[in-house]
Scaffold this motif. Sequence first.
Motif, PDB file in Angstrom:
ATOM      1  N   UNK A   1      -6.760  -9.364   0.063  1.00 20.21           N
ATOM      2  CA  UNK A   1      -8.179  -9.401   0.451  1.00 20.21           C
ATOM      3  C   UNK A   1      -8.326  -9.589   1.955  1.00 20.21           C
ATOM      4  N   UNK A   2      -7.440 -10.415   2.532  1.00 20.42           N
ATOM      5  CA  UNK A   2      -7.489 -10.630   3.975  1.00 20.42           C
ATOM      6  C   UNK A   2      -7.246  -9.320   4.717  1.00 20.42           C
ATOM      7  N   UNK A   3      -6.270  -8.548   4.254  1.00 23.22           N
ATOM      8  CA  UNK A   3      -5.993  -7.252   4.888  1.00 23.22           C
ATOM      9  C   UNK A   3      -7.150  -6.284   4.683  1.00 23.22           C
ATOM     10  N   UNK A   4      -7.760  -6.348   3.490  1.00 28.47           N
ATOM     11  CA  UNK A   4      -8.893  -5.461   3.204  1.00 28.47           C
ATOM     12  C   UNK A   4     -10.044  -5.713   4.164  1.00 28.47           C
ATOM     13  N   UNK A   5     -10.389  -6.989   4.381  1.00 30.31           N
ATOM     14  CA  UNK A   5     -11.512  -7.310   5.260  1.00 30.31           C
ATOM     15  C   UNK A   5     -11.204  -7.039   6.730  1.00 30.31           C
ATOM     16  N   UNK A   6      -9.951  -6.777   7.033  1.00 30.35           N
ATOM     17  CA  UNK A   6      -9.584  -6.358   8.385  1.00 30.35           C
ATOM     18  C   UNK A   6      -9.390  -4.849   8.484  1.00 30.35           C
ATOM     19  N   UNK A   7      -9.832  -4.130   7.422  1.00 31.63           N
ATOM     20  CA  UNK A   7      -9.792  -2.662   7.459  1.00 31.63           C
ATOM     21  C   UNK A   7      -8.500  -2.050   6.978  1.00 31.63           C
ATOM     22  N   UNK A   8      -7.585  -2.864   6.456  1.00 31.84           N
ATOM     23  CA  UNK A   8      -6.307  -2.344   5.955  1.00 31.84           C
ATOM     24  C   UNK A   8      -6.428  -2.134   4.451  1.00 31.84           C
ATOM     25  N   UNK A   9      -6.535  -0.869   4.015  1.00 36.47           N
ATOM     26  CA  UNK A   9      -6.674  -0.548   2.595  1.00 36.47           C
ATOM     27  C   UNK A   9      -5.350  -0.127   1.969  1.00 36.47           C
ATOM     28  N   UNK A  10      -4.269  -0.365   2.679  1.00 34.57           N
ATOM     29  CA  UNK A  10      -2.954  -0.006   2.154  1.00 34.57           C
ATOM     30  C   UNK A  10      -2.538   1.386   2.581  1.00 34.57           C
ATOM     31  N   UNK A  11      -1.408   1.839   2.030  1.00 29.71           N
ATOM     32  CA  UNK A  11      -0.868   3.152   2.347  1.00 29.71           C
ATOM     33  C   UNK A  11      -0.856   4.029   1.097  1.00 29.71           C
ATOM     34  N   UNK A  12      -1.093   5.298   1.307  1.00 32.76           N
ATOM     35  CA  UNK A  12      -1.089   6.258   0.203  1.00 32.76           C
ATOM     36  C   UNK A  12       0.321   6.446  -0.338  1.00 32.76           C
ATOM     37  N   UNK A  13       0.474   6.409  -1.662  1.00 37.22           N
ATOM     38  CA  UNK A  13       1.780   6.676  -2.261  1.00 37.22           C
ATOM     39  C   UNK A  13       2.199   8.122  -2.035  1.00 37.22           C
ATOM     40  N   UNK A  14       1.204   9.002  -1.944  1.00 32.94           N
ATOM     41  CA  UNK A  14       1.498  10.429  -1.872  1.00 32.94           C
ATOM     42  C   UNK A  14       1.880  10.868  -0.458  1.00 32.94           C
ATOM     43  N   UNK A  15       1.122  10.427   0.542  1.00 34.24           N
ATOM     44  CA  UNK A  15       1.339  10.889   1.920  1.00 34.24           C
ATOM     45  C   UNK A  15       2.035   9.858   2.795  1.00 34.24           C
ATOM     46  N   UNK A  16       1.993   8.581   2.378  1.00 30.84           N
ATOM     47  CA  UNK A  16       2.580   7.532   3.197  1.00 30.84           C
ATOM     48  C   UNK A  16       1.718   7.144   4.380  1.00 30.84           C
TER      49      UNK A  16
END
Length: 235
Positions: free
Chosen positions: A1-16
């Motif tokens: 959640x901390x990363x989400x509120x800082x704009x980090x939604x993770x990395x795509x499994x497909x494209x990286x």
Amino acid sequence: LNEFFHGDLGESYKTGKAVAGELKKTIPATLLLTVAALALTILISFPIGVLCAKYKDRGFDNMIRFVTYFLSSLPSFFLALLMMQLLPVIGSVSGKGIIMPALVLALTLSAWYIRQIRGIVLQELEQEYVDGLKSRGASENRILFFHVLKNCMLPIVTLLGMSFGTLLGGSAIVETIFSWPGVGRLAVTSISARDYPVIQAYVVWMAMIYLLINAAVEFLCQILVPRVRREKSAR
């Protein structure tokens, strides 16, 4: 959640690549298609819906009602495939590329909007103030265009807000058929690839859009219709 509120939604499994970046690339295309489709819908449905109410149960009204029922019965993917035979332009975010997907969305929405606007105007024409205006000698056109339509803005703006939020979420079927690089197509490809971070980001995007659009519609209704503002202040 901390990363989400800082704009980090993770990395795509497909494209990286970063999911936030994937969304940023597709949102402008979806926004462009949404604005174009809604503009066409307003141009088509608003005057036709008002005229259907004005000429209720006459030839024009009956013909338009038949056409809208017919269009409503057609699935959007079938209408999209049919329209592609007229102008087969695919996957181009340009003047020509937007014509077909915007037209398909506009026709689908207009079939519903015309009936809704017709019903809203007819309901407003039955109000007591309309009888009062007629008794004072006001013409039918003046009553319709200067009084009735003004009071119809509240439900119509609400309908437009709902459609705007839905279209911003991406019209997955239409975007996929026309290879339009929007949010809806991104969601479909992500579901096929089981790209969960992108799917999660899409769900968050949809939730945020609906919250923002609902708040904007409520604020706009208070500006357009003073009665709503007075009722809210009284509560």
